[in-house]
Design a protein around this motif. Structure first.
Motif, PDB file in Angstrom:
ATOM      1  N   TRP A   1       0.850  -1.188   0.000  1.00  0.00           N
ATOM      2  CA  TRP A   1       0.000   0.000   0.000  1.00  0.00           C
ATOM      3  C   TRP A   1       0.880   1.230   0.000  1.00  0.00           C
ATOM      4  CZ3 TRP A   1      -4.893   1.256  -0.859  1.00  0.00           C
ATOM      5  CH2 TRP A   1      -5.351   2.514  -0.447  1.00  0.00           C
ATOM      6  N   HIS A   2       0.746   2.061  -1.043  1.00  0.00           N
ATOM      7  CA  HIS A   2       1.553   3.278  -1.145  1.00  0.00           C
ATOM      8  C   HIS A   2       0.890   4.376  -0.320  1.00  0.00           C
ATOM      9  CE1 HIS A   2       4.040   6.427  -2.713  1.00  0.00           C
ATOM     10  NE2 HIS A   2       4.702   5.581  -3.495  1.00  0.00           N
ATOM     11  N   PRO A   3       1.545   4.868   0.725  1.00  0.00           N
ATOM     12  CA  PRO A   3       0.872   5.789   1.652  1.00  0.00           C
ATOM     13  C   PRO A   3       0.536   7.142   1.058  1.00  0.00           C
ATOM     14  CG  PRO A   3       3.196   5.563   2.212  1.00  0.00           C
ATOM     15  CD  PRO A   3       2.909   4.540   1.162  1.00  0.00           C
ATOM     16  N   SER A   4       1.375   7.678   0.183  1.00  0.00           N
ATOM     17  CA  SER A   4       1.076   9.004  -0.375  1.00  0.00           C
ATOM     18  C   SER A   4       0.135   8.914  -1.573  1.00  0.00           C
ATOM     19  CB  SER A   4       2.377   9.723  -0.770  1.00  0.00           C
ATOM     20  OG  SER A   4       3.089   8.986  -1.748  1.00  0.00           O
ATOM     21  N   GLU A   5       0.246   7.864  -2.362  1.00  0.00           N
ATOM     22  CA  GLU A   5      -0.655   7.688  -3.495  1.00  0.00           C
ATOM     23  C   GLU A   5      -1.993   7.085  -3.076  1.00  0.00           C
ATOM     24  OE1 GLU A   5       1.114   5.574  -6.739  1.00  0.00           O
ATOM     25  OE2 GLU A   5       3.041   6.610  -6.544  1.00  0.00           O
ATOM     26  N   ARG A   6      -2.032   6.499  -1.885  1.00  0.00           N
ATOM     27  CA  ARG A   6      -3.229   5.826  -1.365  1.00  0.00           C
ATOM     28  C   ARG A   6      -3.743   4.817  -2.395  1.00  0.00           C
ATOM     29  NH1 ARG A   6      -7.004  10.621   0.587  1.00  0.00           N
ATOM     30  NH2 ARG A   6      -8.203   8.941   1.580  1.00  0.00           N
ATOM     31  N   ALA A   7      -2.819   4.006  -2.852  1.00  0.00           N
ATOM     32  CA  ALA A   7      -3.115   3.020  -3.885  1.00  0.00           C
ATOM     33  C   ALA A   7      -2.331   1.744  -3.605  1.00  0.00           C
ATOM     34  CB  ALA A   7      -2.758   3.559  -5.269  1.00  0.00           C
TER      35      ALA A   7
ATOM     36  N   PHE B   1      -3.698  -0.080  -8.267  1.00  0.00           N
ATOM     37  CA  PHE B   1      -5.148   0.098  -8.160  1.00  0.00           C
ATOM     38  C   PHE B   1      -5.460   1.160  -7.126  1.00  0.00           C
ATOM     39  CE2 PHE B   1      -9.323  -1.047  -6.299  1.00  0.00           C
ATOM     40  CZ  PHE B   1     -10.097  -0.938  -7.449  1.00  0.00           C
ATOM     41  N   ASP B   2      -6.260   2.142  -7.528  1.00  0.00           N
ATOM     42  CA  ASP B   2      -6.719   3.197  -6.627  1.00  0.00           C
ATOM     43  C   ASP B   2      -8.150   2.870  -6.224  1.00  0.00           C
ATOM     44  OD1 ASP B   2      -7.728   5.505  -5.427  1.00  0.00           O
ATOM     45  OD2 ASP B   2      -6.581   6.852  -6.713  1.00  0.00           O
ATOM     46  N   PRO B   3      -8.395   2.443  -4.984  1.00  0.00           N
ATOM     47  CA  PRO B   3      -9.754   2.029  -4.598  1.00  0.00           C
ATOM     48  C   PRO B   3     -10.733   3.185  -4.479  1.00  0.00           C
ATOM     49  CG  PRO B   3      -8.292   1.969  -2.705  1.00  0.00           C
ATOM     50  CD  PRO B   3      -7.432   2.254  -3.899  1.00  0.00           C
TER      51      PRO B   3
ATOM     52  N   PHE C   1      -1.087  -4.816   4.333  1.00  0.00           N
ATOM     53  CA  PHE C   1      -2.104  -3.997   4.982  1.00  0.00           C
ATOM     54  C   PHE C   1      -2.196  -2.650   4.283  1.00  0.00           C
ATOM     55  CE2 PHE C   1      -0.673  -6.998   8.185  1.00  0.00           C
ATOM     56  CZ  PHE C   1      -1.863  -7.437   8.734  1.00  0.00           C
ATOM     57  N   GLY C   2      -3.446  -2.184   4.058  1.00  0.00           N
ATOM     58  CA  GLY C   2      -3.622  -0.924   3.364  1.00  0.00           C
ATOM     59  C   GLY C   2      -4.839  -0.171   3.854  1.00  0.00           C
ATOM     60  N   GLY C   3      -5.195   0.864   3.082  1.00  0.00           N
ATOM     61  CA  GLY C   3      -6.231   1.788   3.506  1.00  0.00           C
ATOM     62  C   GLY C   3      -5.655   2.802   4.469  1.00  0.00           C
ATOM     63  N   ASP C   4      -6.374   3.888   4.677  1.00  0.00           N
ATOM     64  CA  ASP C   4      -5.867   4.948   5.550  1.00  0.00           C
ATOM     65  C   ASP C   4      -5.620   4.469   6.972  1.00  0.00           C
ATOM     66  OD1 ASP C   4      -5.922   6.701   3.438  1.00  0.00           O
ATOM     67  OD2 ASP C   4      -7.869   7.563   3.964  1.00  0.00           O
ATOM     68  N   ASP C   5      -6.392   3.483   7.433  1.00  0.00           N
ATOM     69  CA  ASP C   5      -6.218   2.974   8.798  1.00  0.00           C
ATOM     70  C   ASP C   5      -5.407   1.683   8.849  1.00  0.00           C
ATOM     71  OD1 ASP C   5      -8.014   1.192   7.695  1.00  0.00           O
ATOM     72  OD2 ASP C   5      -9.586   1.500   9.198  1.00  0.00           O
TER      73      ASP C   5
END
Length: 303
Positions: free
Chosen positions: A25-31, A45-47, A255-259
């Protein structure tokens, strides 16, 4: 032992990979990024907007990781590369330390200090000829060996324990790591799974350890290839949770998503029997599920 996630796994709306691997999970691209190794493709993939981008190569990208300041590091059959997706441009960091005709890079990640760790896969699989390498600012060092398929790289939250597996021998190992210089010591078996016996039905086989990730409580999530399950292990190797899956061959969680509470899981369909694929249409898809404990943020590679 718990056997549930908070929600059932669901596939991302993207065509399946042949062999999905190395999600992060790329934290700045949120992808989300991941590789399709035999498909020779890098995916993003950008959810938020359901956008899928991909980049094709002439050789296999086996692992990918974000670099500090932008761009990615790719472990490929023809070496270790710095890659800028916006230009589809590669710059070589290191030549392959092996014969590409029978070996390639496999699982790879950056550690908390930004050093790049990448293992290899010895394709004949008839002897433990693969190894683990560490790259830092122009130098590639062989740091461990005596395995056949390097997998399962992850670090404890304090960065002092490196987890590493040999998929072929069904063993997950833990090693002490000095955060300052990246040196390793005290290699030991964290968990040993039973080998598959000749003629054994897959329904009775628990699978072999593939890719992995560590959560914020220090627990190790491992995809059990051919076992149709995902396991959460304690830091001492005890099985705490088992998540049954709708596909036979999971390959790696992240693990991804903002949280960091969305667990993404790559899977494989390459080389699987037609009857199995007919029963499991999500094979090769990236699955997503919510989990109770957040993961650790991805480490950024220092180039």
């Amino acid at each position: 032992m718990r056997t549930e996630a908070l929600f059932d796994p669901l596939p991302l709306p993207v065509a399946p990979s042949l062999l999905g691997e190395s999600p992060f999970w790329h934290p700045s691209e949120r992808a989300l990024y991941w590789c399709d190794i035999p498909g020779r493709r890098l995916n993003r993939f950008d959810p938020r907007i359901l956008r899928h981008d991909c980049w094709d190569f002439e050789t296999e990208p086996a692992c990918c990781m974000p670099a500090l300041g932008g761009g990615l590091v790719l472990g490929m059959r023809d070496g270790l590369w710095f890659y800028r997706p916006e230009f589809h441009e590669r710059t070589r960091l290191a030549s392959p330390p092996y014969d590409p005709a029978c070996e390639r890079f496999n699982d790879g990640k950056a550690d908390p200090q930004g050093r790049v760790w990448v293992g290899t896969l010895y394709e004949p699989k008839d002897r433990p000829a693969a190894a683990l390498y560490r790259w830092r600012r122009g130098t590639l060092d062989r740091v461990a060996g005596d395995i056949t398929v390097s997998n399962g790289l992850a670090w404890s939250p304090d960065g002092r324990t490196l987890y590493w597996s040999d998929t072929t021998s069904h063993a997950i190992m833990a090693l002490d790591m000095d955060p300052q210089d990246g040196s390793l010591s005290h290699r030991r078996v964290l968990q040993q799974f039973p080998l598959k016996t000749p003629g054994q039905a897959l329904e009775t086989y628990g699978g072999r350890p593939d890719g992995a990730a560590v959560d914020s409580e220090g627990c190790y999530w491992v995809a059990m290839f051919e076992g149709q399950r995902l396991l959460r292990l304690s830091p001492d190797g005890a099985v705490l949770q088992e998540v049954p899956l709708p596909v036979r061959c999971p390959t790696m969680p992240c693990f991804g998503g903002d949280d960091l509470r969305t667990l993404y899981l790559t899977t494989a369909k390459h080389g699987r029997p037609a009857a199995e694929l007919a029963r499991q249409p999500w094979a090769g898809c990236v699955l997503a599920m919510r989990v109770a404990v957040p993961g650790l943020p991805v480490n950024l590679a220092l180039i």
